[in-house]
Design an enzyme around this catalytic site. Structure first.
Site, mmCIF file in Angstrom:
data_model
loop_
_atom_site.group_PDB
_atom_site.id
_atom_site.type_symbol
_atom_site.label_atom_id
_atom_site.label_comp_id
_atom_site.label_asym_id
_atom_site.label_seq_id
_atom_site.Cartn_x
_atom_site.Cartn_y
_atom_site.Cartn_z
ATOM 1 N N GLU A 156 11.812 -12.035 23.587
ATOM 2 C CA GLU A 156 10.413 -12.406 23.765
ATOM 3 C C GLU A 156 10.164 -13.791 24.337
ATOM 4 O O GLU A 156 9.194 -13.993 25.058
ATOM 5 C CB GLU A 156 9.699 -12.306 22.400
ATOM 6 C CG GLU A 156 9.690 -10.921 21.785
ATOM 7 C CD GLU A 156 8.845 -9.937 22.581
ATOM 8 O OE1 GLU A 156 7.791 -10.346 23.119
ATOM 9 O OE2 GLU A 156 9.244 -8.774 22.696
ATOM 10 N N SER A 174 -1.595 21.771 -36.643
ATOM 11 C CA SER A 174 -1.027 21.081 -37.807
ATOM 12 C C SER A 174 -0.540 19.683 -37.492
ATOM 13 O O SER A 174 -0.268 18.897 -38.400
ATOM 14 C CB SER A 174 0.126 21.904 -38.400
ATOM 15 O OG SER A 174 -0.345 23.151 -38.860
#
Length: 788
Positions: free
Chosen positions: A90, A465
């Site tokens: 770049e 229960s």
């Protein structure tokens, strides 16, 4: 000669005039654009759009939410070869120029003159930072001049290292990856410090065309660009001849890597996401929060495994429902591939298509293209499903089960491939730390991808229960003892709230007469619970059990409450049991322990009320820093002791396989076996499991809490308690241990052989000796009719 000098002077004047005009034009552009340029100083405080990441307490990644995958890195963490690769690709003069590259701009100007429009633009890395953070991507002169001016300003105010870090953390590199660390993870499943030179060059080549030229979508072009960058690095003197040759010859190894999920806990991830979304909205997915949950990865894995195995075991017990579908024509390779391509594996259950059926085996094609052979040992279980209570005949050959073209499920076991099926039954599991309510493990169903409904937090089911311990605790707090006698005998109620005659029964449909509370609980006698609730009073009991965190509006105000007809979630039930485990304190379940920002700074730390055993009850009820005491410590000790007997000699005896003496718990089964539960604990861990159908229907006449739910709890605890020393509660002050007559609950006679020990509050201990007949001076609130 004079003419020549005159011409030179003219050209010089013309050049100076042109230069002045250019400078005046540049000044005009500057003074026009400068007021509108953004403040570069904001780059120092830039907030990258970073996904939400959720972790376990031991820092294993659970989930990642957000469109952009990004993990910002500091300049100091970037390998030198990576920096050079980006320079070669770049901006080779990045560390020398002032933000703009005159040669590059001149080249761009020549291209503009030749073509009539902007092509390369001559952008430096600094100019790209200006564009990426502040400007649009439009190709206009105004935007280009703004870019140049911003680049010059950025270079004045930021260091080269700061600029480069901004660049490599912002850029898009394809496949939802933003920044080089995310790209390294996406393409190579590694960190930037683990990449080879060739891999670094490959990533450095992506900014030019990240979507079109990445090594996944276009490997040939990506490879060519990589090698061009390596050549540039060599020519610029960044790498040696040998490095260049080796990297250029390296094969292309990139492939897509999803988020590196380390712990399968999708129900947890969704709970965290939805909780935080209410506070942060859509910003949640971009702020880069790192959420550390209270989840233990080891216990979560154990919960996942236990629930899945338990549901598959139930499914197997009730027979084979048949193939998921059947191909219309013979299974050609093309048809197999197209059919399986749209199929998904769930929790290791792989889709497959039967291609051959032999006498005692079948062959099936897998999605991977491989062929699996299923021997008879993996088939013979598959008796046809008839109903929840019946099975068809046992198969004698493979053709009794499957045919060519059947679309089926297979699982791979140590013994080879086995025929399986997606379970139609569902379940949930949750484990808490009873000392503070921290959720240790939670799973809301067989598989989140198959069904996202979280049954641990969203399924309101009757606990049966499993709710009885809270009825018994209310009784102990209102004058009863574990030795109080309640008559287990037939009874008929006309309850106006139920609007009908009610003839409750024990599951066995037998009646056992006067029964001690302890025995009534560990044998789960329904009639004992009903009479006990009636004796204590419905209002008194509801006021008491609501302390455990059960919502008042979901507690029925009638005697059915004693049989667990309240609609509760598994998490709510586990929260209630936590108070039985921790000595009588209410804790609130919580999941988020800590939240950090992307830089690791703490932004949230869970603060939960602490248990203070030495603090007066009044203080715990008013001081928000303390967990409120909701039951007498002596009652909590008695309940712990009574629930230990559920495992020692009651409905939970299967849990004895864990070979621990500090475990306590309770099974639960609702009418017609529509719900099966087990909740159990020791001092350090409480866990609840539920099994049932999403649309309630019977599980089967042999399916109870002890057979459908308890094995899941045992499998989890086998792992969760491994290496944890036993820690039974110590009796608090005011508890006495007395030898009693098991028939009457009174003091045992001297020398009585069948005497047993019972624990009492000191003021409630019996003072009369048994005369060999039933009776108890502590049967308060009961009428003669109730007792006999």
């Amino acid at each position: 000669m004079g003419v020549f000098l005159s011409l030179v002077k003219f050209l010089i004047k013309l050049g100076l005039a042109a230069l002045v005009m250019v400078l005046l034009a540049a000044a005009g552009v500057y003074y026009t654009l400068e007021p509108d340029l953004p403040d570069v100083e904001t780059l120092r405080e830039i907030q990258y759009q970073t996904p939400l990441r959720i972790y376990s307490s031991d820092k294993k990644l659970i989930a990642e939410f957000g469109e952009k995958r990004r993990t910002p890195v500091a300049y100091e963490s970037i390998p030198t070869d990576f920096i050079h690769a980006f320079q070669a690709a770049e901006d080779s003069r990045f560390f020398e120029h002032i933000g703009i590259d005159i040669k590059g701009l001149a080249r761009a100007a020549v291209q503009l003159a030749a073509s009539g429009h902007i092509q390369s633009g001559g952008s430096t890395i600094t100019m790209q930072v200006a564009k990426n953070f502040f400007l649009t991507r439009e190709r206009t002169f105004k935007r280009k001049f703004s870019e140049i001016l911003l680049a010059l300003r950025i270079e004045r105010e930021l260091s080269k290292e700061e600029i480069f870090a901004l660049y490599i953390n912002k850029i898009y590199l394809g496949q939802r990856a933003y920044g080089i660390e995310a790209a390294a993870n996406v393409y190579y499943g590694a960190s930037i410090n683990e990449l080879t030179l060739a891999q670094m060059a490959m990533i450095a080549g992506l900014p030019k065309a990240p979507s079109a030229d990445n090594p996944i979508s276009n490997p040939d072009r990506a490879l060519a660009r990589r090698n061009w960058i390596l050549q540039r690095m060599h020519r610029l003197g960044y790498i040696s001849d040998q490095d260049h040759e080796e990297a250029s010859a390296a094969p292309l190894t990139a492939r897509y890597h999803g988020a590196d999920i380390e712990l399968d806990a999708p129900y947890i991830a969704e709970m965290v996401r939805s909780q935080l979304f209410e506070q942060y909205g859509d910003d949640l997915y971009n702020n880069g929060f790192r959420v550390y949950t209270t989840i233990s990865s080891e216990r979560q894995e154990a919960a996942n495994r236990a629930l899945r195995q338990g549901l598959l075991a139930y499914s197997k017990r009730h027979g084979y429902h048949g193939p998921e579908s059947q191909l219309d024509t013979a299974p050609t390779p093309e048809l197999i591939a197209s059919t399986l391509d749209g199929s998904t594996s769930y929790s290791g259950l792989q889709p497959a298509i039967v291609t051959a059926v032999h006498d005692k085996s079948v062959e099936a094609a897998l999605k991977s293209g491989d062929t699996a052979t299923v021997e008879w040992s993996g088939l013979e279980w598959a008796r046809p499903y008839r109903s929840h209570n019946s099975l068809g005949p046992a198969p004698k050959k493979a053709a009794d089960i499957l045919a060519v073209g059947d679309v089926i499920r297979l699982s791979e076991t140590e013994g080879g491939w086995e025929l399986t099926q997606l379970p139609r039954v569902q379940g949930a599991f949750v484990a808490l730390d009873p000392k503070d309510g921290a959720i240790q493990a939670l799973t809301g169903g067989f598989n989140f991808s198959l069904n996202k409904f979280n049954r641990a937090t969203q399924a309101y089911r009757q606990p049966g229960s499993n709710f009885k311990p809270f009825i018994y605790a209310a009784a102990l707090e209102n004058g009863f003892t574990p030795a109080s006698l309640i008559n287990d005998a037939p009874i008929v109620y006309h309850d106006t709230s139920l609007d009908k005659l009610w003839r409750p029964e024990n599951y066995s449909r037998r009646f056992y007469g006067p029964t001690r509370l302890r025995e009534g609980l560990y044998k789960s006698r329904n009639l004992v619970s009903i009479r006990l609730l009636r004796a204590v009073g419905i209002k008194t009991t509801i006021d008491y059990v609501s302390r455990f965190g059960f919502p008042l509006e979901r507690l029925p105000r009638n005697l059915s409450l004693s049989l667990g007809t309240a609609d509760l979630t598994p998490l709510e039930v586990a929260q209630g049991y936590a108070a039985l485990a921790n000595g009588g304190y209410r804790v609130e379940p919580y999941l988020i322990g800590r939240i950090d920002d992307p830089q690791g700074n703490l932004i949230h730390q869970a603060t939960v009320p602490q248990i203070c055993a030495d603090c007066p009850t009044e203080q715990t009820m008013t001081d928000s820093r303390l967990a409120p005491r909701i039951m007498d410590s002596r009652t909590a000790y008695q309940m712990y002791s009574m629930l230990q007997d559920v495992i020692r000699q009651g409905t939970g005896t299967r849990a004895q396989s864990l070979d621990r003496s500090d475990l306590a718990g309770k099974t639960g089964t609702t009418n017609d076996q529509k719900d099966a539960w087990f909740s159990g604990f020791n001092r350090n861990l409480v866990a609840t499991t539920w099994v049932g159908f999403d649309q309630p229907k019977p599980l089967g006449r042999r399916e109870f809490g002890s057979s459908a739910a308890l094995p899941i709890w045992i499998d989890f605890m086998q792992t969760a308690l491994n290496g944890m020393p036993e820690e039974a509660p110590s009796p608090p002050d005011g508890i006495v241990r007395v030898r009693i007559d098991p028939s009457s609950g009174l003091l045992a006679r001297p020398g009585q052989e069948n005497a047993i020990f019972e624990v009492f509050r000191s003021e409630d201990a019996p003072t009369q000796y048994s005369q060999g007949t039933a009776g108890n001076d502590r049967s308060r609130g009961l009428t003669t009719e109730d007792i006999f």
